[in-house]
Structures are given as structure tokens and as C-alpha cells.
Design a protein around this motif. Structure first.
Motif: not given
Length: 188
Positions: A104, A106, A119, A122, A137, A139, A143
Motif C-alpha cells: 500500500e 507510494e 507503488r 512493485d 514514504n 504518499g 506506506l
């Protein structure tokens, strides 16, 4: 005691909470062998908060699922990193290999001089004596990734930006030295 993880965090693990019941970080005794850990158990477990010894921004929560099943030769960890945090210090291993799979969020993966965005779905493989690497992280949410690494009796880990080398040897305390103080000697 928490000794081996990707990136190396040295601190004592907190005592297991009631939510962990049979999911302590200690290896199970023969009478409580576990082979299967259900998703609901992993999600409910609090995990162990870890701070990297060379990176004040290196903060994460580990759920060491391999320990819960008694695995000794590989470490398998579900890692959570909050936004803006690093998972570790920029480093590489001389002897151990490790890899990760993003579940989960980015992340920005720095591998040598290159930066790539990761993402969910990956995969990254870090070979022994490969390029230094780190993860951040980038995002807005947590993460979460699965990291798998060897647990050899001996490893050497370099932190090039911190100028440090970490020596790990089974049965001995971890030793950190300055890279600048190392002297290469010819074969004896």
C-alpha cells in the motif's frame, strides 16, 4: 530483543500486548508451533515501533511475521512507514540479500544515484554488495510493504552518507566504526 531487520534497528522490543497473544516477537516453543498466521491476526497486531540508530527520520513499525512462525534463516516483516518518514538510512549489505514488495502507498526508492517511485505491486531486489539504497514514504497515507532478508551469522553493512560501517556477528554485540578509520591490509 530486536536485532536483525532491513536497515538495522537496535532496541529491545516492547513486551507483547494482549492483541498479540500468540504473536509475540519471540520464537514459539515446541508446544506452540505455528505455520499459518491469518491476515486478520497480522492486521490486528500492534507491531514494534523502531527508530533507526543513524537516521532521526527513520521511523517505522515492524510486524516480524517470520518470528511468529519460528523461521530463523530468513526475516519476513510487514513494515509500515508514515508519510514523510524514511524506512532506514541509505545503506548496503556486504553479505545479506533483501527484497521488498509494496502492499500500500507510494514510496521513493533511492538506489545508488537513481530515484524511482514505487507503488503497490512493485518489487525491488537488493543483492549483497549492490548499490546503497533507502526508501521514503512520499504518499499522503501509510506506506506498507513486505520485506524479506537473509539472517546470516555474519554481515557487514555500510552507511556511506553517515560514514559508518556496522559489523554483525552471531553471539557478539553489534559494532559500528567510522569508514574513514578503516585500513585495508594485504592478505596475511
Amino acid at each position: 530483543e530486536s536485532r536483525r531487520c532491513s536497515g538495522f534497528f537496535f532496541q529491545r522490543a516492547a513486551a507483547p500486548t494482549a492483541a498479540l497473544c500468540c504473536l509475540s516477537t519471540a520464537r514459539p516453543s515446541r508446544g506452540e508451533e505455528r505455520y499459518v498466521i491469518r491476515r486478520e491476526e497480522i492486521e490486528a497486531a500492534a507491531g514494534v515501533a523502531k527508530n533507526h540508530f543513524l537516521n532521526d527520520n527513520g521511523k517505522r513499525v515492524n510486524k516480524s511475521v517470520s518470528d511468529w512462525t519460528g523461521l530463523r534463516k530468513i526475516g519476513v516483516h510487514v513494515i509500515s512507514v508514515e508519510p514523510g518518514r524514511d524506512s532506514t538510512e541509505f545503506h548496503f549489505h556486504h553479505h545479506e540479500e533483501e527484497c521488498l514488495y509494496v502492499l500500500e502507498g507510494e514510496a521513493e526508492a533511492r538506489i545508488g544515484d537513481e530515484v524511482t517511485i514505487l507503488r503497490p505491486g512493485d518489487f525491488v531486489g537488493y543483492r549483497a554488495q549492490g548499490k546503497p539504497h533507502s526508501l521514503r514514504n512520499i504518499g499522503t497515507g501509510s506506506l506498507k510493504y513486505l520485506v524479506v532478508g537473509q539472517r546470516l551469522d555474519h554481515d557487514v553493512c555500510d552507511y556511506p552518507e553517515a560514514g559508518k560501517r556496522l559489523y554483525l556477528q552471531a553471539g557478539l554485540p553489534p559494532t559500528v566504526v567510522d569508514l574513514a578509520d578503516l585500513e585495508v591490509v594485504p592478505h596475511l
